[in-house]
Write a protein that holds these residues in place. Structure first.
Motif, PDB file in Angstrom:
ATOM      1  N   ALA A   1       0.860  -1.177   0.000  1.00 19.32           N
ATOM      2  CA  ALA A   1       0.000   0.000   0.000  1.00 19.32           C
ATOM      3  C   ALA A   1       0.900   1.232   0.000  1.00 19.32           C
ATOM      4  CB  ALA A   1      -0.901   0.001   1.232  1.00 19.32           C
ATOM      5  N   TYR A   2       0.312   2.340  -0.419  1.00 18.98           N
ATOM      6  CA  TYR A   2       1.084   3.572  -0.564  1.00 18.98           C
ATOM      7  C   TYR A   2       0.427   4.705   0.220  1.00 18.98           C
ATOM      8  CZ  TYR A   2       3.137   0.895  -4.339  1.00 18.98           C
ATOM      9  OH  TYR A   2       3.764  -0.082  -5.068  1.00 18.98           O
ATOM     10  N   LEU A   3       1.266   5.581   0.712  1.00 17.74           N
ATOM     11  CA  LEU A   3       0.768   6.738   1.441  1.00 17.74           C
ATOM     12  C   LEU A   3       0.243   7.797   0.481  1.00 17.74           C
ATOM     13  CD1 LEU A   3       0.419   7.928   4.253  1.00 17.74           C
ATOM     14  CD2 LEU A   3       2.642   8.984   3.995  1.00 17.74           C
ATOM     15  N   GLU A   4       0.919   7.971  -0.636  1.00 14.50           N
ATOM     16  CA  GLU A   4       0.548   9.006  -1.598  1.00 14.50           C
ATOM     17  C   GLU A   4       0.723   8.494  -3.027  1.00 14.50           C
ATOM     18  OE1 GLU A   4       3.155  12.313  -0.803  1.00 14.50           O
ATOM     19  OE2 GLU A   4       2.075  12.883   1.003  1.00 14.50           O
ATOM     20  N   ILE A   5       0.072   9.138  -3.947  1.00 10.88           N
ATOM     21  CA  ILE A   5       0.247   9.021  -5.394  1.00 10.88           C
ATOM     22  C   ILE A   5      -0.264   7.714  -5.977  1.00 10.88           C
ATOM     23  CG2 ILE A   5       1.875   9.144  -7.338  1.00 10.88           C
ATOM     24  CD1 ILE A   5       3.631  10.940  -5.413  1.00 10.88           C
ATOM     25  N   LEU A   6       0.157   6.570  -5.439  1.00 15.86           N
ATOM     26  CA  LEU A   6      -0.219   5.275  -5.994  1.00 15.86           C
ATOM     27  C   LEU A   6      -1.329   4.624  -5.171  1.00 15.86           C
ATOM     28  CD1 LEU A   6       3.379   3.966  -6.734  1.00 15.86           C
ATOM     29  CD2 LEU A   6       1.733   4.840  -8.397  1.00 15.86           C
ATOM     30  N   LYS A   7      -1.975   3.668  -5.770  1.00 17.39           N
ATOM     31  CA  LYS A   7      -3.022   2.898  -5.122  1.00 17.39           C
ATOM     32  C   LYS A   7      -2.587   1.450  -5.019  1.00 17.39           C
ATOM     33  CE  LYS A   7      -6.288   5.967  -4.580  1.00 17.39           C
ATOM     34  NZ  LYS A   7      -6.859   6.245  -3.286  1.00 17.39           N
ATOM     35  N   PRO A   8      -3.055   0.705  -4.059  1.00 16.08           N
ATOM     36  CA  PRO A   8      -4.015   1.108  -3.043  1.00 16.08           C
ATOM     37  C   PRO A   8      -3.349   1.979  -1.977  1.00 16.08           C
ATOM     38  CG  PRO A   8      -3.291  -1.127  -2.597  1.00 16.08           C
ATOM     39  CD  PRO A   8      -2.652  -0.703  -3.897  1.00 16.08           C
ATOM     40  N   ASP A   9      -4.154   2.831  -1.340  1.00 12.98           N
ATOM     41  CA  ASP A   9      -3.612   3.587  -0.219  1.00 12.98           C
ATOM     42  C   ASP A   9      -3.576   2.667   1.004  1.00 12.98           C
ATOM     43  OD1 ASP A   9      -6.167   3.642   1.040  1.00 12.98           O
ATOM     44  OD2 ASP A   9      -6.641   5.578   0.150  1.00 12.98           O
ATOM     45  N   ILE A  10      -3.031   3.159   2.092  1.00 12.15           N
ATOM     46  CA  ILE A  10      -2.822   2.311   3.266  1.00 12.15           C
ATOM     47  C   ILE A  10      -4.142   1.789   3.835  1.00 12.15           C
ATOM     48  CG2 ILE A  10      -1.930   2.257   5.632  1.00 12.15           C
ATOM     49  CD1 ILE A  10       0.353   4.103   4.597  1.00 12.15           C
ATOM     50  N   ALA A  11      -5.158   2.640   3.911  1.00 14.16           N
ATOM     51  CA  ALA A  11      -6.463   2.173   4.401  1.00 14.16           C
ATOM     52  C   ALA A  11      -7.012   1.060   3.508  1.00 14.16           C
ATOM     53  CB  ALA A  11      -7.444   3.345   4.472  1.00 14.16           C
ATOM     54  N   GLU A  12      -6.861   1.220   2.195  1.00  8.17           N
ATOM     55  CA  GLU A  12      -7.324   0.180   1.258  1.00  8.17           C
ATOM     56  C   GLU A  12      -6.483  -1.093   1.391  1.00  8.17           C
ATOM     57  OE1 GLU A  12      -8.918   3.151  -2.289  1.00  8.17           O
ATOM     58  OE2 GLU A  12      -6.816   2.517  -2.273  1.00  8.17           O
ATOM     59  N   GLY A  13      -5.190  -0.936   1.645  1.00  7.27           N
ATOM     60  CA  GLY A  13      -4.333  -2.109   1.832  1.00  7.27           C
ATOM     61  C   GLY A  13      -4.740  -2.915   3.050  1.00  7.27           C
ATOM     62  N   ILE A  14      -5.038  -2.215   4.131  1.00  9.11           N
ATOM     63  CA  ILE A  14      -5.502  -2.903   5.342  1.00  9.11           C
ATOM     64  C   ILE A  14      -6.845  -3.570   5.064  1.00  9.11           C
ATOM     65  CG2 ILE A  14      -6.328  -2.549   7.701  1.00  9.11           C
ATOM     66  CD1 ILE A  14      -4.079  -0.389   7.943  1.00  9.11           C
ATOM     67  N   GLU A  15      -7.725  -2.861   4.392  1.00  7.78           N
ATOM     68  CA  GLU A  15      -9.038  -3.420   4.044  1.00  7.78           C
ATOM     69  C   GLU A  15      -8.891  -4.679   3.184  1.00  7.78           C
ATOM     70  OE1 GLU A  15     -12.938  -2.035   1.506  1.00  7.78           O
ATOM     71  OE2 GLU A  15     -11.902  -0.523   2.705  1.00  7.78           O
ATOM     72  N   ARG A  16      -7.940  -4.658   2.271  1.00  7.25           N
ATOM     73  CA  ARG A  16      -7.684  -5.826   1.417  1.00  7.25           C
ATOM     74  C   ARG A  16      -7.251  -7.024   2.261  1.00  7.25           C
ATOM     75  NH1 ARG A  16      -3.743  -5.009  -3.561  1.00  7.25           N
ATOM     76  NH2 ARG A  16      -5.506  -3.736  -4.175  1.00  7.25           N
ATOM     77  N   CYS A  17      -6.356  -6.786   3.230  1.00  3.61           N
ATOM     78  CA  CYS A  17      -5.917  -7.870   4.112  1.00  3.61           C
ATOM     79  C   CYS A  17      -7.091  -8.426   4.909  1.00  3.61           C
ATOM     80  CB  CYS A  17      -4.830  -7.364   5.065  1.00  3.61           C
ATOM     81  SG  CYS A  17      -3.275  -6.892   4.279  1.00  3.61           S
ATOM     82  N   VAL A  18      -7.902  -7.535   5.460  1.00  7.22           N
ATOM     83  CA  VAL A  18      -9.080  -7.955   6.221  1.00  7.22           C
ATOM     84  C   VAL A  18     -10.021  -8.758   5.327  1.00  7.22           C
ATOM     85  CG1 VAL A  18     -11.134  -7.154   7.465  1.00  7.22           C
ATOM     86  CG2 VAL A  18      -8.918  -6.063   7.887  1.00  7.22           C
ATOM     87  N   GLY A  19     -10.211  -8.299   4.096  1.00  6.67           N
ATOM     88  CA  GLY A  19     -11.075  -8.997   3.153  1.00  6.67           C
ATOM     89  C   GLY A  19     -10.590 -10.397   2.817  1.00  6.67           C
ATOM     90  N   HIS A  20      -9.284 -10.612   2.951  1.00  7.70           N
ATOM     91  CA  HIS A  20      -8.707 -11.946   2.706  1.00  7.70           C
ATOM     92  C   HIS A  20      -8.654 -12.782   3.978  1.00  7.70           C
ATOM     93  CE1 HIS A  20      -7.725 -11.312  -1.463  1.00  7.70           C
ATOM     94  NE2 HIS A  20      -6.975 -10.260  -1.192  1.00  7.70           N
ATOM     95  N   GLY A  21      -9.276 -12.278   5.041  1.00  7.90           N
ATOM     96  CA  GLY A  21      -9.392 -13.060   6.269  1.00  7.90           C
ATOM     97  C   GLY A  21      -8.302 -12.837   7.295  1.00  7.90           C
ATOM     98  N   ALA A  22      -7.604 -11.730   7.228  1.00  5.51           N
ATOM     99  CA  ALA A  22      -6.522 -11.474   8.182  1.00  5.51           C
ATOM    100  C   ALA A  22      -7.037 -11.395   9.615  1.00  5.51           C
ATOM    101  CB  ALA A  22      -5.798 -10.177   7.834  1.00  5.51           C
ATOM    102  N   ALA A  23      -6.338 -12.091  10.502  1.00  6.41           N
ATOM    103  CA  ALA A  23      -6.565 -11.944  11.933  1.00  6.41           C
ATOM    104  C   ALA A  23      -5.473 -11.072  12.535  1.00  6.41           C
ATOM    105  CB  ALA A  23      -6.570 -13.307  12.616  1.00  6.41           C
ATOM    106  N   LYS A  24      -4.351 -10.973  11.811  1.00  8.24           N
ATOM    107  CA  LYS A  24      -3.229 -10.136  12.245  1.00  8.24           C
ATOM    108  C   LYS A  24      -2.599  -9.496  11.011  1.00  8.24           C
ATOM    109  CE  LYS A  24       1.296 -10.156  14.421  1.00  8.24           C
ATOM    110  NZ  LYS A  24       2.421 -10.996  14.855  1.00  8.24           N
ATOM    111  N   ILE A  25      -2.337  -8.197  11.107  1.00  7.68           N
ATOM    112  CA  ILE A  25      -1.665  -7.460  10.040  1.00  7.68           C
ATOM    113  C   ILE A  25      -0.479  -6.736  10.669  1.00  7.68           C
ATOM    114  CG2 ILE A  25      -1.846  -5.665   8.278  1.00  7.68           C
ATOM    115  CD1 ILE A  25      -4.953  -6.134   8.415  1.00  7.68           C
TER     116      ILE A  25
END
Length: 119
Positions: free
Chosen positions: A40-64
């Protein structure tokens, strides 16, 4: 427990940046024996950090584990990334989200610099 690593990089308009981060991610995942490594990226590129965390959660993450891929302490390391991680902890209280120190803070940076100087 399904565990993920999230590399949090700055982002850049340079097209080499995502290539380099993808390569790092793949190599790190291999070294971690298959623990998924997201980017994930803080600026300019996607996914941003919030989206990166959301992606991990969507894949079933219990720990990130969030790894800030930054060399120096600055506003992004001290404020921006911790704020985003805190918001994600609030949004996903069932997921353990750890924030590591930035890469440049690691004691092995001196050895890395010595290795680079040796060629």
């Amino acid at each position: 427990m399904k565990e993920f690593v999230l590399i949090a990089a700055h982002g850049s308009k340079n097209p080499k940046t995502p290539e380099e981060i993808r390569e790092l991610s793949a190599r790190l995942s291999t070294e971690l024996r298959g623990i998924p490594v997201e980017i994930a990226y803080l600026e300019i590129l996607k996914p941003d950090i919030a989206e990166g965390i959301e992606r991990c959660v969507g894949h079933g993450a219990a720990k990130i584990t969030v790894l800030p891929y930054f060399l120096n302490t600055g506003k992004h390391v001290e404020q921006d990334i911790p704020t985003l991680v805190d918001a994600a902890r609030f949004k996903y209280p069932e997921v353990r989200i750890d924030l590591l120190p930035h890469v440049g803070a690691h004691p092995s940076m001196v050895q890395l610099c010595k290795d680079l100087l040796k060629g």
